[in-house]
Motif scaffolding. Sequence first.
Motif, short mmCIF file in Angstrom:
data_model
loop_
_atom_site.label_atom_id
_atom_site.label_comp_id
_atom_site.label_asym_id
_atom_site.label_seq_id
_atom_site.Cartn_x
_atom_site.Cartn_y
_atom_site.Cartn_z
N SER A 42 0.82 -1.21 0.00
CA SER A 42 0.00 0.00 0.00
C SER A 42 0.86 1.26 0.00
O SER A 42 1.95 1.31 0.57
N SER A 43 0.32 2.29 -0.63
CA SER A 43 1.04 3.57 -0.69
C SER A 43 1.12 4.22 0.69
O SER A 43 2.10 4.91 0.99
N LYS A 44 0.14 3.99 1.54
CA LYS A 44 0.17 4.57 2.90
C LYS A 44 1.29 3.94 3.72
O LYS A 44 2.03 4.64 4.42
N GLN A 66 -0.99 10.33 11.43
CA GLN A 66 -2.42 10.41 11.13
C GLN A 66 -2.75 11.73 10.45
O GLN A 66 -3.49 11.77 9.46
N LEU A 69 -1.30 11.76 6.77
CA LEU A 69 -1.83 10.81 5.79
C LEU A 69 -3.35 10.71 5.76
O LEU A 69 -3.92 10.23 4.77
N TRP A 70 -4.01 11.11 6.83
CA TRP A 70 -5.47 10.99 6.89
C TRP A 70 -6.10 12.29 7.37
O TRP A 70 -7.10 12.28 8.09
N GLY A 81 -6.84 3.52 9.96
CA GLY A 81 -5.96 3.48 8.79
C GLY A 81 -4.51 3.31 9.18
O GLY A 81 -3.77 2.53 8.55
N LEU A 82 -4.10 4.01 10.23
CA LEU A 82 -2.72 3.88 10.70
C LEU A 82 -2.47 2.48 11.24
O LEU A 82 -1.44 1.87 10.96
N ALA A 85 -2.04 0.14 8.27
CA ALA A 85 -0.77 0.34 7.58
C ALA A 85 0.41 -0.18 8.41
O ALA A 85 1.32 -0.80 7.87
#
Length: 92
Positions: A42-44, A66, A69-70, A81-82, A85
């Motif tokens: 993943s890019s994240k 966070q 990226l979000w 999301g973190l 990832a």
Amino acid sequence: MAATFLDDHSMTTEPTEIFLELSLTGEFRAMASNGEDLTPRSSKAQAILAMVAMSPEMRRERKWLQKMLWSERNEDVAKGGLRQALSELRTS
């Protein structure tokens, strides 16, 4: 750019030192010193690895990641999301 990571998954009592070479220009790549390709999908996850590697003392706070990226998401989504990832980074 090279970074040192300790492999705590080894069967020995002492951690094994693994060097990780990151390619941050062009196609992102993360290669272990033994030649194993550890590039996250993943890019994240790739972005987290790059941002931590380029930061002072190779550290970043969760809240900073966070925000970077979000930033367009609410806090719960950013935390999730973190977590996802970071889980990917642990298994790659």
